[in-house]
Scaffold this active site. Sequence first.
Site, PDB file in Angstrom:
ATOM      1  N   VAL A  82      17.212  -2.574  -1.752  1.00 45.90           N
ATOM      2  CA  VAL A  82      16.417  -3.726  -1.321  1.00 45.90           C
ATOM      3  C   VAL A  82      14.933  -3.486  -1.591  1.00 45.90           C
ATOM      4  CG1 VAL A  82      15.679  -5.082   0.688  1.00 45.90           C
ATOM      5  CG2 VAL A  82      18.087  -4.508   0.400  1.00 45.90           C
ATOM      6  N   THR A  83      14.393  -2.365  -1.090  1.00 43.19           N
ATOM      7  CA  THR A  83      12.946  -2.108  -1.174  1.00 43.19           C
ATOM      8  C   THR A  83      12.465  -2.047  -2.629  1.00 43.19           C
ATOM      9  OG1 THR A  83      13.103  -0.854   0.867  1.00 43.19           O
ATOM     10  CG2 THR A  83      11.137  -0.482  -0.454  1.00 43.19           C
ATOM     11  N   GLU A  84      11.247  -2.553  -2.826  1.00 41.01           N
ATOM     12  CA  GLU A  84      10.611  -2.505  -4.150  1.00 41.01           C
ATOM     13  C   GLU A  84       9.198  -1.952  -3.989  1.00 41.01           C
ATOM     14  OE1 GLU A  84      10.842  -6.294  -6.094  1.00 41.01           O
ATOM     15  OE2 GLU A  84      13.029  -6.354  -5.885  1.00 41.01           O
ATOM     16  N   PRO A  85       8.554  -1.576  -5.104  1.00 38.76           N
ATOM     17  CA  PRO A  85       7.196  -1.031  -4.980  1.00 38.76           C
ATOM     18  C   PRO A  85       6.254  -1.960  -4.206  1.00 38.76           C
ATOM     19  CG  PRO A  85       8.020  -0.667  -7.195  1.00 38.76           C
ATOM     20  CD  PRO A  85       9.059  -1.496  -6.489  1.00 38.76           C
TER      21      PRO A  85
ATOM     22  N   GLY B 224       8.147  -3.979   0.718  1.00 37.72           N
ATOM     23  CA  GLY B 224       8.703  -3.027   1.678  1.00 37.72           C
ATOM     24  C   GLY B 224       9.096  -3.775   2.930  1.00 37.72           C
ATOM     25  N   SER B 225       8.194  -3.779   3.931  1.00 36.58           N
ATOM     26  CA  SER B 225       8.475  -4.534   5.158  1.00 36.58           C
ATOM     27  C   SER B 225       8.691  -6.011   4.831  1.00 36.58           C
ATOM     28  CB  SER B 225       7.307  -4.396   6.139  1.00 36.58           C
ATOM     29  OG  SER B 225       7.009  -3.041   6.350  1.00 36.58           O
TER      30      SER B 225
ATOM     31  N   ARG C 189      20.094  -1.212  12.633  1.00 37.92           N
ATOM     32  CA  ARG C 189      18.941  -0.636  13.336  1.00 37.92           C
ATOM     33  C   ARG C 189      19.404   0.189  14.533  1.00 37.92           C
ATOM     34  NH1 ARG C 189      14.435  -5.434  12.435  1.00 37.92           N
ATOM     35  NH2 ARG C 189      13.977  -4.765  10.315  1.00 37.92           N
TER      36      ARG C 189
ATOM     37  N   ARG D 163      12.441  32.658  27.528  1.00 38.40           N
ATOM     38  CA  ARG D 163      11.075  33.090  27.201  1.00 38.40           C
ATOM     39  C   ARG D 163      10.282  33.362  28.483  1.00 38.40           C
ATOM     40  NH1 ARG D 163       8.041  35.623  23.487  1.00 38.40           N
ATOM     41  NH2 ARG D 163       5.881  34.868  23.471  1.00 38.40           N
TER      42      ARG D 163
ATOM     43  N   GLU E 113      14.592   1.163   7.524  1.00 37.23           N
ATOM     44  CA  GLU E 113      15.282   0.041   8.180  1.00 37.23           C
ATOM     45  C   GLU E 113      14.320  -0.843   8.983  1.00 37.23           C
ATOM     46  OE1 GLU E 113      18.016  -1.003   6.661  1.00 37.23           O
ATOM     47  OE2 GLU E 113      18.772  -1.583   8.630  1.00 37.23           O
TER      48      GLU E 113
END
Length: 367
Positions: free
Chosen positions: A124-127, A130-131, A244, A269, A366
Amino acid sequence: MDNEMFSMVLDTLKKIEREKLSLETRLEMDSKGDFPEELIRFMLGPDIGLHLVFIPSQYGGLGASVLQVAKISEEMAKIDMAIATSFLAICLGMDPIRVGGTEEQKEKYIRRIADEGLIVGYGVTEPEAGSNVQALKTKAERVLDEKDQIKGYRINGQKQFITNGGVADLHTILADTPEGPSFFIIENGTEGLLPGKHEDKHGIRASNTAPITLEDVYVPAENLVGCVEGDGLKQANRVFGYTRLMVATFGLAAGMSSLEKVISYAKERIQFGKPLTQKQGYTHKLLVPNAVRLEAARAYIEEIATRIDSGEEDLQVEGSIAKYFATEVGDAMANDGIQALGGYGYIREYEVEKIKRDAKIATIFEG
Ligand SMILES: Cc1cc2nc3c(=O)[nH]c(=O)nc-3n(C[C@H](O)[C@H](O)[C@H](O)COP(=O)(O)OP(=O)(O)OC[C@H]3O[C@@H](n4cnc5c(N)ncnc54)[C@H](O)[C@@H]3O)c2cc1C
């Protein structure tokens, strides 16, 4: 999936961790940043078939409930978030077909994913998108036959940051048709589908992340998901409540994993004559607030999973709330986990610094 099978899946995960994913192996995978293809193929193979958890029973899967998937997803991410991400992407890549495919497409492709254990990518995402997915520039032009009927599409564009992008057998790719964004099913090896270089990442370094160039990729019309143009964003949106929520379990897993490591460290510790667990300035700053919020995140994830299982639809907002809350608290605990181990937290072999690097992606991908 009945309880017996559910327990078997959880036991199988523990066995894989013991036999194939020791701390040493996980650290080496992280250090090299190479995708462990042999291991993933083994986990998808006939002996394990972990992907079947995400697949409905009518197409050869185990038909797990969302609540069961959430638990399995958390356990996988607790072992190694890079491996869990690869499986999440298989599920994501299948989802447009699951929610929007024709019955024929589901029978053909979901069954193949189940039976053949295919690695799937979700493109889905491209340069520049995005959002804001709607800004996508990848174009699918109609190709007509001699009777002016649509026989296929020619796709050109660029996808960015695609999990499994360089190793997938099958891709679902979002591209803009004359009627709007639509998903296409594209087999690996299709002419013009060109995966780029595996990215060298901050965390989840062993998951494969690659750009994909599409140069005049011809896709037959029957591979348009749902066989209707313009339904892509609707299909992507329909699964957000669920996907999500799965990313929310990654945040929870990172937080719980870090918390558990800190507790066992702090019990042993000794500083100023006592274990660190007996210093309230330590526990009430670094552990208690995170532990409380992680339990709240778990309760909310379980509630939304149960509501999806009961048939409620349109829980995208609730899925987003779960993701936002659980991934932020997971990231905060992972950060405090380094502080809680002091100088040792900064050293790779204690693993909390890897968890912190891995956790960050859950607040980013996502949406
Ligand atoms: C390891 C990895 C794996 C991935 N796997 C996949 C995959 O399998 N498939 C796929 O399609 N994509 C994948 N992605 C892409 C991922 O989903 C995007 O990176 C993410 O959606 C953010 O898009 P962007 O990177 O373009 O950031 P941008 O959209 O440019 O955002 C930059 C920052 O601005 C914020 N922001 C954006 N818009 C607004 C606004 N309106 N108001 C306020 N803040 C805003 C964002 O939250 C972010 O913090 C992956 C990314 C990574 C790093």
